[in-house]
Design a protein around this motif. Structure first.
Motif, mmCIF file in Angstrom:
data_model
loop_
_atom_site.group_PDB
_atom_site.id
_atom_site.type_symbol
_atom_site.label_atom_id
_atom_site.label_comp_id
_atom_site.label_asym_id
_atom_site.label_seq_id
_atom_site.Cartn_x
_atom_site.Cartn_y
_atom_site.Cartn_z
ATOM 1 N N ILE A 86 0.844 -1.203 0.000
ATOM 2 C CA ILE A 86 0.000 0.000 0.000
ATOM 3 C C ILE A 86 0.880 1.254 0.000
ATOM 4 N N LEU A 87 1.867 1.275 0.897
ATOM 5 C CA LEU A 87 2.745 2.443 0.994
ATOM 6 C C LEU A 87 3.578 2.633 -0.273
ATOM 7 N N ASN A 92 5.006 5.669 -4.965
ATOM 8 C CA ASN A 92 5.306 5.666 -6.390
ATOM 9 C C ASN A 92 4.383 6.621 -7.140
ATOM 10 N N SER A 93 3.105 6.596 -6.816
ATOM 11 C CA SER A 93 2.143 7.477 -7.475
ATOM 12 C C SER A 93 2.462 8.942 -7.188
ATOM 13 N N PRO A 100 5.921 15.727 -3.399
ATOM 14 C CA PRO A 100 6.913 15.223 -2.450
ATOM 15 C C PRO A 100 6.279 14.240 -1.473
ATOM 16 N N ASP A 101 7.004 13.203 -1.170
ATOM 17 C CA ASP A 101 6.499 12.173 -0.263
ATOM 18 C C ASP A 101 7.074 12.415 1.120
ATOM 19 N N ARG A 137 -2.740 3.377 -11.715
ATOM 20 C CA ARG A 137 -3.618 2.212 -11.632
ATOM 21 C C ARG A 137 -3.421 1.455 -10.298
ATOM 22 N N SER A 138 -2.178 1.301 -9.899
ATOM 23 C CA SER A 138 -1.886 0.610 -8.635
ATOM 24 C C SER A 138 -2.461 1.388 -7.451
#
Length: 195
Positions: A86-87, A92-93, A100-101, A137-138
């Motif tokens: 999930i993370l 990635n998205s 920024p993550d 999509r993921s």
């Protein structure tokens, strides 16, 4: 009045330096010293032990409250794979879209995870557009699965854990060395997503 021993000790802890214009100043002995500092990884591990109420041996793999909750149950490996998936899809998205993550700065130094490489001869030959589409999509697939959970509390627990309770939003998953009610709901939601 201070004793002679205290004055002597204080002189040893300070040193005198010359300033422009013939002035002098006293500075602490530790200033500009080349003494080795404590390993930042130990600082982080000690902070996790103090904050999460866990053993020092468990601290390297328990970097968040969600990790603590996952490790507290017997089927933690399957739950950890779902949580990491999930993370990873979220990260990635976000990165593919230029978002920024995570925070720009961190209070704690990050502990580097063990580096693992893929030894298979596979190379990602997709175009940037195909990678963007795959990341989207993921992310949408995981969002749909999370939103399809049977209880609203489960949905909120997962999304709030993903955001890490930023800005005080969301409750704690782990407190006093054990999962909170929200942490139990979080683990139950991961179990549903595992099936």
């Amino acid at each position: 009045m201070t004793s002679k021993a205290a004055k002597r000790k204080s002189r040893k802890r300070t040193r005198t330096i010359s300033l422009p214009g013939g002035d002098t100043a006293t500075v602490p002995k530790l200033a500009n010293s080349r003494e080795p500092q404590e390993d930042p990884r130990n600082v982080v591990i000690n902070a996790r032990v103090r904050v999460f109420g866990i053993k020092a041996d468990d601290a390297p793999r328990r970097s968040t409250q969600a990790d603590c909750c996952i490790d507290s149950v017997s089927d933690s490996e399957a739950l950890r794979q779902v949580w990491q998936s999930i993370l990873a899809s979220r990260r990635n998205s976000r990165l593919r879209n230029g978002i920024p993550d995570g925070p720009k700065c961190s209070t704690f130094t990050m502990i580097s995870d063990a580096l693992q490489t893929d030894t298979s001869p596979t190379i990602d030959i997709r175009t940037a557009e195909e990678r963007d589409t795959s990341a989207k999509r993921s992310r949408e697939m995981w969002d749909a699965r999370i939103k399809a959970l049977p209880a609203t509390q489960m949905i909120r627990a997962i999304f709030e854990a993903m955001d890490g309770g930023i800005n005080g939003q969301g409750g704690e998953l782990w407190a006093d060395g054990k999962p909170t009610t929200r942490g139990v709901v979080f683990v139950a939601a991961l179990r549903v997503l595992t099936n």
